[in-house]
Structure formats: structure tokens, C-alpha cells
Motif scaffolding. Structure first.
Motif, PDB file in Angstrom:
ATOM      1  N   PRO A 144       0.832  -1.211   0.000  1.00 34.73           N
ATOM      2  CA  PRO A 144       0.000   0.000   0.000  1.00 34.73           C
ATOM      3  C   PRO A 144       0.862   1.254   0.000  1.00 34.73           C
ATOM      4  O   PRO A 144       0.924   2.000   0.980  1.00 34.73           O
ATOM      5  N   ALA A 145       1.531   1.485  -1.116  1.00 36.14           N
ATOM      6  CA  ALA A 145       2.597   2.494  -1.168  1.00 36.14           C
ATOM      7  C   ALA A 145       2.062   3.910  -1.317  1.00 36.14           C
ATOM      8  O   ALA A 145       2.313   4.769  -0.471  1.00 36.14           O
ATOM      9  N   THR A 146       1.338   4.188  -2.396  1.00 39.74           N
ATOM     10  CA  THR A 146       0.926   5.576  -2.649  1.00 39.74           C
ATOM     11  C   THR A 146      -0.090   6.062  -1.623  1.00 39.74           C
ATOM     12  O   THR A 146      -0.161   7.261  -1.332  1.00 39.74           O
ATOM     13  N   ILE A 147      -0.886   5.160  -1.071  1.00 37.62           N
ATOM     14  CA  ILE A 147      -1.815   5.561  -0.017  1.00 37.62           C
ATOM     15  C   ILE A 147      -1.126   5.609   1.337  1.00 37.62           C
ATOM     16  O   ILE A 147      -1.677   6.172   2.294  1.00 37.62           O
ATOM     17  N   GLY A 148       0.072   5.042   1.424  1.00 34.33           N
ATOM     18  CA  GLY A 148       0.746   4.888   2.706  1.00 34.33           C
ATOM     19  C   GLY A 148       0.891   6.165   3.524  1.00 34.33           C
ATOM     20  O   GLY A 148       0.598   6.160   4.729  1.00 34.33           O
ATOM     21  N   PRO A 149       1.345   7.272   2.933  1.00 31.31           N
ATOM     22  CA  PRO A 149       1.512   8.486   3.745  1.00 31.31           C
ATOM     23  C   PRO A 149       0.223   8.955   4.405  1.00 31.31           C
ATOM     24  O   PRO A 149       0.241   9.447   5.535  1.00 31.31           O
ATOM     25  N   TYR A 150      -0.892   8.776   3.723  1.00 30.44           N
ATOM     26  CA  TYR A 150      -2.176   9.243   4.250  1.00 30.44           C
ATOM     27  C   TYR A 150      -2.715   8.266   5.295  1.00 30.44           C
ATOM     28  O   TYR A 150      -3.305   8.685   6.297  1.00 30.44           O
ATOM     29  N   VAL A 151      -2.495   6.982   5.070  1.00 32.38           N
ATOM     30  CA  VAL A 151      -2.898   5.978   6.054  1.00 32.38           C
ATOM     31  C   VAL A 151      -2.110   6.157   7.350  1.00 32.38           C
ATOM     32  O   VAL A 151      -2.671   6.134   8.451  1.00 32.38           O
ATOM     33  N   LEU A 152      -0.799   6.364   7.219  1.00 35.07           N
ATOM     34  CA  LEU A 152       0.030   6.552   8.415  1.00 35.07           C
ATOM     35  C   LEU A 152      -0.300   7.859   9.116  1.00 35.07           C
ATOM     36  O   LEU A 152      -0.284   7.939  10.352  1.00 35.07           O
ATOM     37  N   ALA A 153      -0.610   8.905   8.340  1.00 34.57           N
ATOM     38  CA  ALA A 153      -0.990  10.180   8.956  1.00 34.57           C
ATOM     39  C   ALA A 153      -2.264  10.025   9.765  1.00 34.57           C
ATOM     40  O   ALA A 153      -2.428  10.661  10.813  1.00 34.57           O
ATOM     41  N   ARG A 154      -3.170   9.186   9.321  1.00 38.57           N
ATOM     42  CA  ARG A 154      -4.433   8.992  10.011  1.00 38.57           C
ATOM     43  C   ARG A 154      -4.290   8.015  11.183  1.00 38.57           C
ATOM     44  O   ARG A 154      -4.764   8.267  12.289  1.00 38.57           O
TER      45      ARG A 154
END
Length: 262
Positions: A144-154
Motif C-alpha cells: 500500500p505504497a501511494t496511499i501509505g503516507p495518508y494511512v500513516l498520517a491517520r
């Protein structure tokens, strides 16, 4: 605004409902939908008549992740094409995340893979009880690479590590615990719960709301162009791996991938 895969309706108050409109495909993210969402984020962000945006899906699913045809195309593509397509997805998520209007997620059904990314770029997401969620990429040999920054931010790292690598399916209550959803409510109460998130913004100064949202992004963990490019490179490398080829082939052939033991 005229689109093929999404629809937008704005009420007299300036509340725009942005609907993923491929119910027959469980609102999976195709190349066309990715492009249209990017355009919609720009238009809505620039429209002074729009005060709040509600993101939802038509039909039973919020968003099932990547479109199967899109996935087939990626397997047949060269690295340059894969990079371009992954960047389009990343820029769509960035556009929604940075849209200078409050973005309220109305998660009326299941969300997998990129669908969780879509929920995580919302400023707040309300989901329906009984919905299922999962970051299912590793089942296919992907990440889940491109969504990763947003998932981790949440979620934060500790919460993300519960579900980021295992592809485990979880329910709406756990999605609340993980931070993907702010609340999970019965289907009959979903619209009222979303309205409770929308209404306060209509008493706020729109410019102040936009600047406050930008401030939260500056104060939080930065999602920079360099970070986005790194996630794209990671995804492209995964697409070219033997595991991805085997996993996606098994998915389309409805067979077991070589690593599955259970």
C-alpha cells in the motif's frame, strides 16, 4: 460538471456531494476515475460557492480499491507507464488531501486498498456499521505504497502496523479504533451523522477554515513531493517483482498464490 465515473451535486448552502459513481464496479479506481477525481478536487477547491465537500460512493461499496482492468494494464505495462499511472493516483490523493475545503467522508459501505486511502484523505470520515475494511495489497504481492503516507498520517505507525502488512479484513468498529473512521453508525443514522460534521462549517469563515486546514498539514508530519515520489518508486518496483506477477496472476486465474498456506 460532466463526468463519466463520478458525480457532483451542490445544495443551496454550498455543500457539494462528490460521489464515486461506478456502483456496478464497487467504485473501483480506474484511470478515468483517478483523472476525474483530480479535476473535481481542483474545481471544488477553487469554487467560492462551495463551503464543504462530502465524499461518498454509489451503491453497496464506498471504494473497492484498484480497478481490475487497471491492474491488468499495469501488469502488461513497462516501468515508465507504471510510474506515470502510479503518479496519477498519488496526485489524486494529494489533490483531495490538500483541497482547501473541509472534506467529509460518508463511508456507506466497504473500503479496501485505495478505498481506505480515500477515507484517510478526508478530514473526518463517518462509516456505516457492518462495513468491512482491509489493506489487501500484500495478498497480491503488492504494497500500500501511494496511499501509505495518508494511512500513516491517520492511523499513526503503531496502529497502522496492526493492519498495514497482514491484509487482514477488519470491521467498522476496529476502523474507528484505528482512526480511519471517526464514528460508525447504523445505516439509518449515517446521513444525520454526516450532517452533524457538515453543519458547524457553515458558521465558520471559509477563508479561515482553508487556512486552518493548511496549518494542520504544516504542523503534522509533512507529505512532501520527495516522499510521494519515493512511494511511487516503491510501488513500481513491487509491480516488477516475481511475487506481484505470481500474486496477480493467481488472483485473475482464481488459483492460490505460491505463498498461501492457509
Amino acid at each position: 460538471m460532466s463526468f463519466q465515473t463520478i458525480s457532483i451535486a451542490t445544495d443551496a448552502r454550498g455543500v457539494a456531494t462528490l460521489t464515486l459513481d461506478r456502483a456496478d464496479k464497487h467504485n473501483a479506481l480506474s484511470a478515468v476515475m483517478i483523472a476525474e477525481l483530480t479535476e473535481a478536487a481542483a474545481r471544488l477547491g477553487d469554487d467560492p460557492a462551495v463551503r464543504v465537500v462530502v465524499l461518498t460512493g454509489a451503491g453497496a461499496s464506498f471504494c473497492a480499491g484498484g480497478d481490475l482492468g487497471w491492474m491488468r494494464d499495469q501488469m502488461a505495462a513497462d516501468a515508465e507507464t507504471r510510474f506515470r499511472e502510479a503518479r496519477a493516483l498519488a496526485m489524486m490523493l494529494k489533490a483531495l488531501n490538500e483541497m482547501p475545503k473541509p472534506l467529509i467522508g460518508r463511508v456507506q459501505g466497504q473500503a479496501f486498498g485505495g478505498g481506505i486511502g480515500m477515507a484517510c484523505v478526508c478530514d473526518v470520515a463517518i462509516g456505516v456499521e457492518g462495513a468491512k475494511f482491509g489493506l489487501t495489497e500484500t495478498r497480491l504481492g503488492l504494497i500500500p505504497a501511494t496511499i501509505g503516507p495518508y494511512v500513516l498520517a491517520r492511523m499513526g505507525e503503531a496502529m497502522a502496523r496492526r493492519v498495514f502488512m497482514s491484509a487482514r479484513i477488519f470491521d467498522a468498529d476496529e476502523a474507528v479504533t484505528l482512526g480511519v473512521l471517526a464514528r460508525a453508525v447504523p445505516a439509518a443514522d449515517l446521513d444525520a451523522a454526516v450532517e452533524a460534521e457538515v453543519a458547524p462549517y457553515l458558521a465558520c469563515a471559509p477563508g479561515a477554515v482553508a487556512e486552518a486546514k493548511a496549518l494542520t498539514r504544516r504542523l503534522g508530519a509533512p507529505i512532501t513531493e520527495a516522499l510521494i515520489d519515493a512511494t511511487i518508486a516503491d510501488l513500481v518496483a513491487r509491480w516488477e517483482s516475481d511475487e506481484a506477477r505470481a500474486g496477480i496472476a493467481a488472483f485473475f486465474d482464481k488459483t492460490r498464490p505460491p505463498w498461501r498456506t492457509g
